[in-house]
Design a protein around this motif. Structure first.
Motif, PDB file in Angstrom:
ATOM      1  N   GLY A 110     -61.762-157.843  44.004  1.00 32.62           N
ATOM      2  CA  GLY A 110     -61.920-159.264  43.756  1.00 32.62           C
ATOM      3  C   GLY A 110     -60.584-159.959  43.574  1.00 32.62           C
ATOM      4  N   ILE A 111     -60.621-161.289  43.611  1.00 28.37           N
ATOM      5  CA  ILE A 111     -59.401-162.069  43.342  1.00 28.37           C
ATOM      6  C   ILE A 111     -59.753-163.210  42.396  1.00 28.37           C
ATOM      7  N   SER A 112     -58.746-163.712  41.735  1.00 30.65           N
ATOM      8  CA  SER A 112     -58.940-164.758  40.730  1.00 30.65           C
ATOM      9  C   SER A 112     -59.068-166.134  41.364  1.00 30.65           C
ATOM     10  N   GLU A 113     -59.500-167.087  40.547  1.00 31.88           N
ATOM     11  CA  GLU A 113     -59.567-168.483  40.991  1.00 31.88           C
ATOM     12  C   GLU A 113     -58.176-168.987  41.372  1.00 31.88           C
ATOM     13  N   THR A 114     -57.172-168.553  40.625  1.00 31.17           N
ATOM     14  CA  THR A 114     -55.806-168.975  40.916  1.00 31.17           C
ATOM     15  C   THR A 114     -55.374-168.504  42.295  1.00 31.17           C
ATOM     16  N   GLU A 115     -55.695-167.242  42.631  1.00 27.11           N
ATOM     17  CA  GLU A 115     -55.347-166.718  43.950  1.00 27.11           C
ATOM     18  C   GLU A 115     -56.105-167.442  45.054  1.00 27.11           C
ATOM     19  N   GLN A 116     -57.369-167.739  44.790  1.00 28.61           N
ATOM     20  CA  GLN A 116     -58.159-168.467  45.784  1.00 28.61           C
ATOM     21  C   GLN A 116     -57.550-169.836  46.063  1.00 28.61           C
ATOM     22  N   GLN A 117     -57.161-170.525  45.006  1.00 33.37           N
ATOM     23  CA  GLN A 117     -56.583-171.852  45.176  1.00 33.37           C
ATOM     24  C   GLN A 117     -55.253-171.785  45.905  1.00 33.37           C
ATOM     25  N   LYS A 118     -54.500-170.733  45.649  1.00 31.71           N
ATOM     26  CA  LYS A 118     -53.221-170.542  46.340  1.00 31.71           C
ATOM     27  C   LYS A 118     -53.440-170.411  47.845  1.00 31.71           C
ATOM     28  N   ILE A 119     -54.471-169.652  48.222  1.00 35.16           N
ATOM     29  CA  ILE A 119     -54.790-169.475  49.639  1.00 35.16           C
ATOM     30  C   ILE A 119     -55.256-170.787  50.248  1.00 35.16           C
ATOM     31  N   LYS A 120     -56.143-171.496  49.552  1.00 32.01           N
ATOM     32  CA  LYS A 120     -56.637-172.778  50.048  1.00 32.01           C
ATOM     33  C   LYS A 120     -55.495-173.753  50.277  1.00 32.01           C
ATOM     34  N   SER A 121     -54.594-173.822  49.316  1.00 31.21           N
ATOM     35  CA  SER A 121     -53.471-174.752  49.426  1.00 31.21           C
ATOM     36  C   SER A 121     -52.578-174.398  50.610  1.00 31.21           C
ATOM     37  N   PHE A 122     -52.387-173.105  50.839  1.00 32.29           N
ATOM     38  CA  PHE A 122     -51.549-172.684  51.952  1.00 32.29           C
ATOM     39  C   PHE A 122     -52.182-173.069  53.286  1.00 32.29           C
ATOM     40  N   ILE A 123     -53.480-172.823  53.432  1.00 28.92           N
ATOM     41  CA  ILE A 123     -54.177-173.188  54.671  1.00 28.92           C
ATOM     42  C   ILE A 123     -54.106-174.696  54.887  1.00 28.92           C
ATOM     43  N   GLU A 124     -54.212-175.469  53.812  1.00 24.80           N
ATOM     44  CA  GLU A 124     -54.097-176.918  53.925  1.00 24.80           C
ATOM     45  C   GLU A 124     -52.697-177.314  54.373  1.00 24.80           C
ATOM     46  N   ARG A 125     -51.684-176.648  53.859  1.00 24.26           N
ATOM     47  CA  ARG A 125     -50.306-176.957  54.267  1.00 24.26           C
ATOM     48  C   ARG A 125     -50.072-176.603  55.728  1.00 24.26           C
ATOM     49  N   LEU A 126     -50.768-175.568  56.197  1.00 25.07           N
ATOM     50  CA  LEU A 126     -50.683-175.234  57.619  1.00 25.07           C
ATOM     51  C   LEU A 126     -51.384-176.278  58.476  1.00 25.07           C
ATOM     52  N   ASN A 127     -52.246-177.073  57.826  1.00 26.48           N
ATOM     53  CA  ASN A 127     -53.072-178.047  58.548  1.00 26.48           C
ATOM     54  C   ASN A 127     -53.963-177.317  59.559  1.00 26.48           C
ATOM     55  N   ALA A 128     -54.517-176.178  59.116  1.00 28.24           N
ATOM     56  CA  ALA A 128     -55.302-175.322  60.003  1.00 28.24           C
ATOM     57  C   ALA A 128     -56.789-175.393  59.712  1.00 28.24           C
ATOM     58  N   GLN A 129     -57.234-176.460  59.029  1.00 28.59           N
ATOM     59  CA  GLN A 129     -58.639-176.521  58.644  1.00 28.59           C
ATOM     60  C   GLN A 129     -59.593-176.522  59.827  1.00 28.59           C
ATOM     61  N   ASN A 130     -59.131-177.050  60.970  1.00 25.17           N
ATOM     62  CA  ASN A 130     -60.033-177.124  62.113  1.00 25.17           C
ATOM     63  C   ASN A 130     -60.247-175.765  62.766  1.00 25.17           C
ATOM     64  N   LEU A 131     -59.418-174.781  62.422  1.00 27.24           N
ATOM     65  CA  LEU A 131     -59.592-173.433  62.959  1.00 27.24           C
ATOM     66  C   LEU A 131     -60.130-172.458  61.925  1.00 27.24           C
ATOM     67  N   CYS A 132     -60.116-172.828  60.664  1.00 25.99           N
ATOM     68  CA  CYS A 132     -60.458-171.887  59.592  1.00 25.99           C
ATOM     69  C   CYS A 132     -61.660-172.344  58.776  1.00 25.99           C
ATOM     70  N   THR A 133     -62.484-171.383  58.404  1.00 23.94           N
ATOM     71  CA  THR A 133     -63.560-171.592  57.443  1.00 23.94           C
ATOM     72  C   THR A 133     -63.279-170.706  56.241  1.00 23.94           C
ATOM     73  N   LEU A 134     -63.196-171.303  55.054  1.00 24.37           N
ATOM     74  CA  LEU A 134     -62.852-170.571  53.843  1.00 24.37           C
ATOM     75  C   LEU A 134     -64.012-170.631  52.861  1.00 24.37           C
ATOM     76  N   TYR A 135     -64.328-169.487  52.232  1.00 24.64           N
ATOM     77  CA  TYR A 135     -65.382-169.498  51.225  1.00 24.64           C
ATOM     78  C   TYR A 135     -65.315-168.238  50.360  1.00 24.64           C
ATOM     79  N   PRO A 136     -65.707-168.368  49.078  1.00 22.67           N
ATOM     80  CA  PRO A 136     -65.779-167.188  48.206  1.00 22.67           C
ATOM     81  C   PRO A 136     -67.075-166.433  48.468  1.00 22.67           C
TER      82      PRO A 136
END
Length: 199
Positions: A110-136
């Motif tokens: 498992g991973i923590s909420e902090t790690e999840q948010q870190k990943i989400k923020s990175f994907i957002e910075r990549l501006n890759a939302q149109n290619l990626c689906t993220l979910y816990p």
């Protein structure tokens, strides 16, 4: 091979090559270069990817381990590795990154909420939302974090000016031969391939 004049996954273009920054979820943009002229078209688009990980297949996916379409990570020590994996999956046949599983010991950590948010923020910075689906994904009272990457639609996807491709369980930096093969496999292309490989 470096592409010093382009930076797609970071949402920036530093040159005049026919590149496509990854747009936000609602928009896709197509750039074609014909006889040196750039033509741009834009259309509304929604990420319609279906979640592929579910209660029926999660144990099978984990037991089968990594392959051409699956990347397993206990945690993300170096967040930049996600940029390379995202590029590799997008330039291949798409794939799924599962974070929170120790493949060596076959254990769900498992991973923590902090790690999840870190990943989400990175994907957002990549501006890759149109290619990626993220979910816990909660399993055995622990949380896996799933990143599903869609195959790119005819446009080479770069991370920090470099293109990657998935080969078996590894993410390889594409060379000029790989890039030519990538575009040669498409029915039609208006991209000036030689201008890309000669940078």
């Amino acid at each position: 091979m470096r592409f010093q004049r382009t930076n797609i996954l970071n949402g920036k273009s530093t040159g005049l090559l026919p590149v496509v920054p990854l747009m936000k979820r609602e928009t896709t943009r197509k750039i074609t270069v014909i006889n040196g002229e750039t033509k741009l078209s834009e259309r509304n688009h929604k990420n319609t990817m279906q979640k592929t990980i579910n209660a029926q297949n999660i144990y099978t996916v984990l037991a089968n381990g990594e392959n051409e379409n699956i990347e397993l990570k206990k945690t993300i020590h170096n967040i930049a590795i996600l940029g390379k994996i995202t590029s590799a999956f997008a330039n291949s046949n798409g794939g799924t990154i599962i974070v929170g599983y120790d493949e060596q010991y076959k254990k769900i950590t498992g991973i923590s909420e902090t790690e999840q948010q870190k990943i989400k923020s990175f994907i957002e910075r990549l501006n890759a939302q149109n290619l990626c689906t993220l979910y816990p994904f909660i399993i055995e009272d622990k949380t896996l974090f799933i990143i599903e990457v869609q195959k790119a639609d005819g446009t080479l996807q770069l991370y920090n000016g470099e293109a990657y491709i998935r080969m078996n369980t590894s993410n390889h930096l594409m060379n000029s031969t790989d890039i030519r093969k990538y575009y040669a496999s498409m029915p039609t292309t208006t991209v000036n391939v030689e201008s890309l490989v000669n940078q």
